[in-house]
Design a protein around this motif. Structure first.
Motif, PDB file in Angstrom:
ATOM      1  N   GLU A 117      -7.714  -7.255 -11.951  1.00 39.54           N
ATOM      2  CA  GLU A 117      -8.733  -6.405 -12.572  1.00 39.54           C
ATOM      3  C   GLU A 117      -9.935  -6.223 -11.654  1.00 39.54           C
ATOM      4  N   ASN A 118     -10.313  -7.285 -10.947  1.00 44.55           N
ATOM      5  CA  ASN A 118     -11.437  -7.191 -10.014  1.00 44.55           C
ATOM      6  C   ASN A 118     -11.134  -6.224  -8.873  1.00 44.55           C
ATOM      7  N   LEU A 119      -9.876  -6.211  -8.428  1.00 41.88           N
ATOM      8  CA  LEU A 119      -9.502  -5.315  -7.333  1.00 41.88           C
ATOM      9  C   LEU A 119      -9.642  -3.845  -7.727  1.00 41.88           C
ATOM     10  N   ASP A 166      -4.946   3.414  -2.243  1.00 43.73           N
ATOM     11  CA  ASP A 166      -3.625   2.789  -2.348  1.00 43.73           C
ATOM     12  C   ASP A 166      -3.724   1.399  -2.960  1.00 43.73           C
ATOM     13  N   ILE A 167      -4.717   0.634  -2.501  1.00 44.40           N
ATOM     14  CA  ILE A 167      -4.881  -0.738  -2.982  1.00 44.40           C
ATOM     15  C   ILE A 167      -5.309  -0.749  -4.443  1.00 44.40           C
ATOM     16  N   THR A 168      -6.313   0.036  -4.789  1.00 45.78           N
ATOM     17  CA  THR A 168      -6.800   0.023  -6.163  1.00 45.78           C
ATOM     18  C   THR A 168      -5.753   0.571  -7.135  1.00 45.78           C
ATOM     19  N   PRO A 221      -7.747  -5.837   4.233  1.00 47.94           N
ATOM     20  CA  PRO A 221      -7.039  -4.892   3.360  1.00 47.94           C
ATOM     21  C   PRO A 221      -5.535  -4.884   3.570  1.00 47.94           C
ATOM     22  N   ASP A 222      -5.066  -5.188   4.784  1.00 50.08           N
ATOM     23  CA  ASP A 222      -3.627  -5.245   5.028  1.00 50.08           C
ATOM     24  C   ASP A 222      -2.994  -6.393   4.250  1.00 50.08           C
ATOM     25  N   VAL A 223      -3.698  -7.524   4.171  1.00 52.68           N
ATOM     26  CA  VAL A 223      -3.214  -8.663   3.387  1.00 52.68           C
ATOM     27  C   VAL A 223      -3.194  -8.302   1.906  1.00 52.68           C
ATOM     28  N   LEU A 224      -4.234  -7.620   1.446  1.00 55.85           N
ATOM     29  CA  LEU A 224      -4.303  -7.211   0.038  1.00 55.85           C
ATOM     30  C   LEU A 224      -3.138  -6.296  -0.327  1.00 55.85           C
ATOM     31  N   LEU A 225      -2.875  -5.294   0.518  1.00 54.81           N
ATOM     32  CA  LEU A 225      -1.813  -4.340   0.218  1.00 54.81           C
ATOM     33  C   LEU A 225      -0.452  -5.024   0.213  1.00 54.81           C
TER      34      LEU A 225
END
Length: 271
Positions: free
Chosen positions: A77-79, A88-90, A43-47
């Protein structure tokens, strides 16, 4: 040694400099690599990836290229519907998706709004001695309250940049390492309608809110709200590998790092 999080974090820092955004998007390896990271399990990479894309989308000419990058819109869109992710990510994924999906010819902004928009995210990011603080802001319910918060933060000497996640009522602020977090709370509390708590993770990895007592002393303010804070006395040329770029010579300081990052991103296509 490079890893996914360090690469995307440094790329995010480069993207926070307005003059670097065109170069990053035009690079043949960086944008495809960022799309790949949108499927990462960390999740850190995603953010960090979403924050990078949000910075890059601040340059209007980049939007078409980003939107047409293979896999970009589908991954975003998948996220937004992926289970187990933080709000926060979504929320940030939806924000970037909406920006890239917006009509190609938005309503022109007045020069005053353009200056305000620039200040909203990037006062300066050349300061190496910085830290990031995530705030939960009670009362951040509308664009009016957001505007009040922006103006409050812009006046605090030592604030470098900030971004908002309106869905979760949060603001991520980069500040000088010597600026007390309580100074942010004082500035926000001065609006009379907003209050701030710091968001941190406990030993179990769960997010908790830490109350911030507004400091008793007077908060140092920027007198003229400049676009950029003064440079550090230490030369950023000494640590180019930390993605600290020089405003007047971006190709010198960033070219070699971008090449290395692009090489790493290309290799990760086969992980």
């Amino acid at each position: 040694m490079m890893d996914a999080l360090s690469v995307v974090s440094q790329l995010r820092d480069l993207a926070s400099e307005p003059q670097n955004r065109e170069v990053i998007v035009q690079d043949q390896g960086c944008l495809p690599g960022l799309v790949l990271f949108l499927d990462h399990q960390n999740p850190d990479v995603l953010l960090a990836t979403l924050q990078t894309l949000r910075y890059l989308a601040e340059l209007p000419p980049n939007i078409s290229t980003m939107k047409n990058e293979l896999g970009m819109m589908v991954s975003l869109e998948n996220l937004t519907g992926r289970e187990g992710l933080s709000i926060d990510i979504t929320a940030l994924a939806k924000e970037v998706f909406d920006i890239l999906s917006a009509p190609a010819n938005p309503v022109p902004r007045t020069p005053e709004r353009e200056r305000r928009k620039k200040s909203q995210f990037f006062i300066n990011s050349t300061n190496k001695k910085a830290k990031s603080v995530t705030l939960h802001i009670q009362g951040l319910d509308s664009t009016d309250q957001r505007g009040l918060c922006e103006q409050a933060l812009l006046k605090v000497r030592g604030v470098i940049s900030f971004t908002f996640q309106m869905a979760s009522k949060r603001c991520t602020v980069r500040i000088r390492s010597d600026l007390p977090t309580e100074s942010l709370a004082s500035a926000i509390a001065a609006t009379k309608v907003l209050s701030a708590q710091q968001v941190v993770k406990n030993e179990a990895g769960e997010e908790v809110f830490i109350p911030l007592n507004p400091c008793g002393g007077e908060v140092q303010q920027n007198s003229a709200l400049p676009d950029y804070l003064p440079e550090e006395e230490e030369s950023p040329e000494r640590e180019v590998d930390r993605a600290v770029s020089r405003t007047t010579a971006k190709e010198d300081s960033n070219g070699s790092w971008l090449n290395a990052a692009a090489g790493f991103l290309t290799k990760t296509f086969y992980w």
